[in-house]
Write an enzyme that holds these catalytic residues in place. Structure first.
Site, short mmCIF file in Angstrom:
data_model
loop_
_atom_site.label_atom_id
_atom_site.label_comp_id
_atom_site.label_asym_id
_atom_site.label_seq_id
_atom_site.Cartn_x
_atom_site.Cartn_y
_atom_site.Cartn_z
N SER A 193 35.74 39.47 38.87
CA SER A 193 36.41 38.83 40.00
C SER A 193 37.24 37.66 39.53
O SER A 193 36.83 36.91 38.64
CB SER A 193 35.39 38.35 41.04
OG SER A 193 36.05 37.71 42.12
N HIS A 197 29.56 40.60 46.58
CA HIS A 197 30.49 39.47 46.43
C HIS A 197 31.74 39.72 47.27
O HIS A 197 32.21 38.84 48.01
CB HIS A 197 30.87 39.31 44.96
CG HIS A 197 32.11 38.49 44.70
ND1 HIS A 197 33.38 38.98 44.93
CD2 HIS A 197 32.28 37.24 44.22
CE1 HIS A 197 34.28 38.06 44.62
NE2 HIS A 197 33.64 37.00 44.19
N ASN A 198 32.28 40.92 47.19
CA ASN A 198 33.48 41.23 47.95
C ASN A 198 33.22 41.25 49.45
O ASN A 198 34.07 40.88 50.25
CB ASN A 198 34.05 42.58 47.51
CG ASN A 198 34.78 42.49 46.17
OD1 ASN A 198 34.56 41.56 45.40
ND2 ASN A 198 35.64 43.44 45.89
N GLU A 203 33.26 37.81 50.51
CA GLU A 203 34.68 37.42 50.48
C GLU A 203 35.38 37.85 51.77
O GLU A 203 36.16 37.08 52.36
CB GLU A 203 35.34 38.06 49.27
CG GLU A 203 36.82 37.82 49.11
CD GLU A 203 37.40 38.63 47.96
OE1 GLU A 203 38.42 39.30 48.17
OE2 GLU A 203 36.80 38.60 46.87
#
Length: 388
Positions: free
Chosen positions: A46, A103-104, A107
């Site tokens: 990332s 994580h995404n 996000e």
């Protein structure tokens, strides 16, 4: 490609997939390669363009002994913070790609919260893009400091060729590459609620239906807009606190998902380490991650971030303002699905007795699905003839 590559490899060779691959595919590929004595790593990466130039956050998953061979390379290229290189071994087989997927998802939620904050400041406060840029820049000096807040301020200052704010010329149809959708699908499959992330996905999907929305706007009457008292400074402060509280709750959802699936697959993902390696390089890097690191350092097996005293108080101190912002938006007809869904999660999580006793009774009434009694919560399931 892996099939074409395999005949060229020798036992002990290590292949690394640094793309956003689905973690179950990575688990399958790792197993296939292991049968031939080969090592396969699925590594989350990332950071975007900035990470490519200055160091990304790396989330590798695979054989631990093999990781020792690639660790010096990964540490050298990873972003660096005061907590060290932004890389850590996440666990075996698909752990790295799973962590990157979540994580995404976080996000997605974070971006949606910011978009909703922008909407409120623009439509209720009447702030211009330049004025909002000043607000986001100021926010970036405090507890909301993050890469996404920083670039939002920068975006709001960019002018088009006509000298007008370029943001006003950007079509409101948001795209997605699939990692957020995977996060929601996996959460459903494993029984983990992540409403903030799901709301962010829904918002992107709804935004893509531009023609339908334009038509609907012409025939569906909006609610009367409550009169704004003109206190822009107060509005800015309220939206700031709602954004911060929602952010805490979104991270709680994401970390809960990682923990639950990690236990199921025996990855032993260190959640404190995940917060540490997200401090730099990655898209969700933020000052707030130091607080999460401290929470897991104090209690590595913390069941949910909202049970940490510091984080819990962070939401409690802001919940009245958060509720006020959501209520204000709903009265004005401004969609804030991200902020609202986070508030529902918070309220549901802190409620000892939810109305799903009625849901269970209904299921038992129409389908004999049975239920458990409050006076024997770990006991046998029973059935009642409710409709006789």
């Amino acid at each position: 490609m892996l099939g074409q590559l395999q005949p060229l490899l020798e036992p002990g060779d290590i292949v690394i997939d640094g793309g956003n691959s689905f973690f179950e595919d990575t688990r399958r590929r790792e197993k296939q390669y292991a049968e031939s004595g080969l090592k396969f790593f699925g590594s989350g990466v990332s950071g975007g363009e900035d990470g490519a130039r200055h160091g990304p956050s790396l989330m590798p998953g695979g054989d631990r002994e093999a990781y020792l061979e690639i660790e010096p390379i990964f540490q050298a290229i990873a972003a660096k913070t005061d907590s060290g290189p932004c890389v850590a071994h996440c666990g075996t087989d698909g752990a790295g790609h799973f962590v990157k997927m979540v994580h995404n998802g976080i996000e997605y939620a974070d971006m949606q919260f910011i978009a909703e904050a922008y909407h409120l400041l623009k439509d209720i406060g009447g702030l211009s893009p330049v004025a909002m840029a000043d607000v986001f820049s100021k926010w970036n000096e405090g507890p909301l400091e993050s890469f996404l807040i920083e670039i939002t301020a920068q975006i709001l200052r960019v002018q088009g060729s006509d000298g007008a704010p370029l943001i006003d010329q950007v079509l409101d149809k948001a795209g997605q590459k699939g990692t957020g959708r995977w996060t929601a699908q996996v959460a459903l499959e494993h029984g983990v609620p992540i409403p903030s992330i799901s709301a962010a996905i829904d918002a992107r999907v709804l935004s893509s239906r531009k023609a339908a929305r334009v038509h609907a706007a012409s025939i569906i009457e909006a609610p009367p807009r409550p009169k704004f008292d003109g206190n822009v400074e107060g509005l800015v402060s309220q939206v700031h606190d709602a954004l911060y509280a929602a952010k805490i709750v979104a991270y709680a959802q994401g970390m809960d998902l990682i923990a639950r699936v990690s236990d199921e697959y025996e990855w032993n993902v260190d959640l404190g380490e995940m917060a540490r390696i997200w401090k730099g390089g990655c898209i969700i890097r933020a000052r707030f991650l130091d607080t999460i690191m401290s929470a897991f350092k104090a209690e590595p097996s913390l069941p949910n971030l909202l049970l940490d005293e510091t984080l819990r108080k962070g939401v409690q101190q802001r919940q009245a303002t958060w509720r006020s912002v959501v209520g204000m938006a709903q009265q004005a007809g401004i969609p804030v699905g991200g902020l609202a869904s986070g508030l529902v999660y918070w309220d549901s999580f802190r409620t000892a007795d939810l109305p799903q006793n009625m849901t269970q009774a209904q299921r038992d009434a129409f389908g004999s699905h049975t239920y458990q009694r409050k006076d024997d919560p770990d006991g046998a399931f029973v059935h009642t003839d409710w409709l006789d």
